[in-house]
Design a protein around this motif. Sequence first.
Motif, PDB file in Angstrom:
ATOM      1  N   GLY A 112      57.480 -46.001  -1.538  1.00 51.63           N
ATOM      2  CA  GLY A 112      57.366 -44.485  -1.398  1.00 51.63           C
ATOM      3  C   GLY A 112      57.320 -44.273   0.558  1.00 51.63           C
ATOM      4  O   GLY A 112      57.994 -44.178   0.982  1.00 51.63           O
ATOM      5  N   LEU A 113      56.602 -44.951   1.104  1.00 53.13           N
ATOM      6  CA  LEU A 113      56.813 -45.610   2.402  1.00 53.13           C
ATOM      7  C   LEU A 113      57.817 -45.786   2.971  1.00 53.13           C
ATOM      8  O   LEU A 113      58.676 -45.198   3.846  1.00 53.13           O
ATOM      9  CB  LEU A 113      55.341 -45.905   3.238  1.00 53.13           C
ATOM     10  CG  LEU A 113      54.436 -45.238   2.628  1.00 53.13           C
ATOM     11  CD1 LEU A 113      52.431 -46.120   3.248  1.00 53.13           C
ATOM     12  CD2 LEU A 113      53.995 -44.247   3.443  1.00 53.13           C
ATOM     13  N   LEU A 114      58.392 -46.578   2.243  1.00 49.68           N
ATOM     14  CA  LEU A 114      59.875 -47.335   2.694  1.00 49.68           C
ATOM     15  C   LEU A 114      60.821 -46.552   2.715  1.00 49.68           C
ATOM     16  O   LEU A 114      61.910 -46.116   3.466  1.00 49.68           O
ATOM     17  CB  LEU A 114      60.267 -48.836   1.787  1.00 49.68           C
ATOM     18  CG  LEU A 114      59.719 -49.919   2.516  1.00 49.68           C
ATOM     19  CD1 LEU A 114      59.496 -50.994   1.549  1.00 49.68           C
ATOM     20  CD2 LEU A 114      59.719 -50.691   4.229  1.00 49.68           C
ATOM     21  N   ALA A 115      60.735 -45.271   1.818  1.00 48.65           N
ATOM     22  CA  ALA A 115      61.835 -44.963   1.629  1.00 48.65           C
ATOM     23  C   ALA A 115      61.692 -43.626   2.677  1.00 48.65           C
ATOM     24  O   ALA A 115      62.672 -42.879   3.693  1.00 48.65           O
ATOM     25  CB  ALA A 115      61.857 -44.105   0.180  1.00 48.65           C
ATOM     26  N   VAL A 116      60.498 -42.894   3.001  1.00 57.03           N
ATOM     27  CA  VAL A 116      60.236 -41.976   3.587  1.00 57.03           C
ATOM     28  C   VAL A 116      60.463 -42.349   5.051  1.00 57.03           C
ATOM     29  O   VAL A 116      61.146 -42.398   6.261  1.00 57.03           O
ATOM     30  CB  VAL A 116      59.330 -41.421   4.361  1.00 57.03           C
ATOM     31  CG1 VAL A 116      58.765 -40.735   4.683  1.00 57.03           C
ATOM     32  CG2 VAL A 116      58.863 -40.848   2.436  1.00 57.03           C
ATOM     33  N   LEU A 117      60.180 -44.421   5.381  1.00 55.75           N
ATOM     34  CA  LEU A 117      60.217 -44.418   7.126  1.00 55.75           C
ATOM     35  C   LEU A 117      61.472 -45.046   6.878  1.00 55.75           C
ATOM     36  O   LEU A 117      61.784 -44.965   8.331  1.00 55.75           O
ATOM     37  CB  LEU A 117      58.983 -45.752   7.028  1.00 55.75           C
ATOM     38  CG  LEU A 117      57.794 -44.441   7.458  1.00 55.75           C
ATOM     39  CD1 LEU A 117      56.764 -45.678   7.479  1.00 55.75           C
ATOM     40  CD2 LEU A 117      57.388 -43.498   8.147  1.00 55.75           C
ATOM     41  N   GLY A 118      62.208 -45.279   5.840  1.00 57.87           N
ATOM     42  CA  GLY A 118      63.312 -45.745   6.107  1.00 57.87           C
ATOM     43  C   GLY A 118      64.789 -44.954   6.923  1.00 57.87           C
ATOM     44  O   GLY A 118      65.640 -45.289   7.601  1.00 57.87           O
ATOM     45  N   ASP A 119      64.640 -43.870   6.554  1.00 60.97           N
ATOM     46  CA  ASP A 119      65.638 -42.288   7.358  1.00 60.97           C
ATOM     47  C   ASP A 119      64.781 -41.793   7.992  1.00 60.97           C
ATOM     48  O   ASP A 119      63.973 -41.611   8.279  1.00 60.97           O
ATOM     49  CB  ASP A 119      65.738 -42.189   5.414  1.00 60.97           C
ATOM     50  CG  ASP A 119      66.956 -40.842   5.875  1.00 60.97           C
ATOM     51  OD1 ASP A 119      68.394 -41.193   7.055  1.00 60.97           O
ATOM     52  OD2 ASP A 119      66.963 -39.890   5.293  1.00 60.97           O
ATOM     53  N   ALA A 124      61.422 -37.665   9.833  1.00 64.35           N
ATOM     54  CA  ALA A 124      60.499 -35.746  10.849  1.00 64.35           C
ATOM     55  C   ALA A 124      60.652 -35.245  10.000  1.00 64.35           C
ATOM     56  O   ALA A 124      59.529 -34.033  10.461  1.00 64.35           O
ATOM     57  CB  ALA A 124      62.607 -35.306  11.580  1.00 64.35           C
ATOM     58  N   ALA A 125      61.363 -34.951   8.802  1.00 61.26           N
ATOM     59  CA  ALA A 125      60.621 -33.787   7.323  1.00 61.26           C
ATOM     60  C   ALA A 125      59.086 -34.481   7.227  1.00 61.26           C
ATOM     61  O   ALA A 125      58.407 -33.117   7.311  1.00 61.26           O
ATOM     62  CB  ALA A 125      61.452 -33.853   6.208  1.00 61.26           C
ATOM     63  N   ALA A 126      59.297 -35.594   7.566  1.00 61.26           N
ATOM     64  CA  ALA A 126      57.346 -35.413   7.379  1.00 61.26           C
ATOM     65  C   ALA A 126      56.482 -35.251   7.904  1.00 61.26           C
ATOM     66  O   ALA A 126      55.069 -35.132   7.637  1.00 61.26           O
ATOM     67  CB  ALA A 126      57.396 -37.094   6.658  1.00 61.26           C
ATOM     68  N   THR A 127      56.756 -35.721   8.613  1.00 61.22           N
ATOM     69  CA  THR A 127      55.963 -35.942  10.683  1.00 61.22           C
ATOM     70  C   THR A 127      56.339 -34.377  10.948  1.00 61.22           C
ATOM     71  O   THR A 127      54.884 -33.559  10.624  1.00 61.22           O
ATOM     72  CB  THR A 127      56.672 -36.408  11.946  1.00 61.22           C
ATOM     73  OG1 THR A 127      56.653 -37.134  11.317  1.00 61.22           O
ATOM     74  CG2 THR A 127      56.141 -35.861  12.604  1.00 61.22           C
ATOM     75  N   ASP A 128      57.085 -33.295  10.668  1.00 56.76           N
ATOM     76  CA  ASP A 128      57.252 -31.586  10.611  1.00 56.76           C
ATOM     77  C   ASP A 128      55.860 -31.421   9.847  1.00 56.76           C
ATOM     78  O   ASP A 128      55.025 -30.380   9.987  1.00 56.76           O
ATOM     79  CB  ASP A 128      58.076 -30.964  10.568  1.00 56.76           C
ATOM     80  CG  ASP A 128      58.696 -31.527  11.593  1.00 56.76           C
ATOM     81  OD1 ASP A 128      58.293 -31.909  12.673  1.00 56.76           O
ATOM     82  OD2 ASP A 128      60.507 -31.140  11.715  1.00 56.76           O
TER      83      ASP A 128
END
Length: 164
Positions: A112-119, A124-128
Amino acid sequence: MTDDTTEPITGRTERTGGEHPTPRTEPAGDDHPTRPYEAAPETSGVPFTPSSPENPTVPLTPPAAEASASSSPAPGAMRAEAPAAPPVPPAGPRIRWAGIIWGLVFAAIAGGLLAVLGDPDRRAAATDWWSQLTPGGFALVFVVALGALLLIGGLAALARRAAR
């Protein structure tokens, strides 16, 4: 004027300044002599013998040899029971279910972290999302994470019990 009847202590080590201690002048152990060893007195007054009714014992002969040796046991002797057969070990190696389940959980978190951090868009959506959380939102995330940990621990315990 007071009468001083005290005497200096002898035989002890004294330290002054940075000097080494002075050696003892009397042999060690003279201050507190020991008493000679005395055997403990008999409590029952009856000497220990295997056939004594006050001291019942378990015979050490196997049951088959005991039956052929005499038809009745000695008075006061207890009959030994044959030990139960040891439990049969499992056929294969023990499966460590907690390790398997936690390994799968950590692999899912890493995926899951690779999927979020890879794009960059997902990042940006996770940071927001994290920056807009309120204190109640942080508490909700904490409670959900704690519940997930308890669920995983419960699943590992169920898998271990089912394997027995």
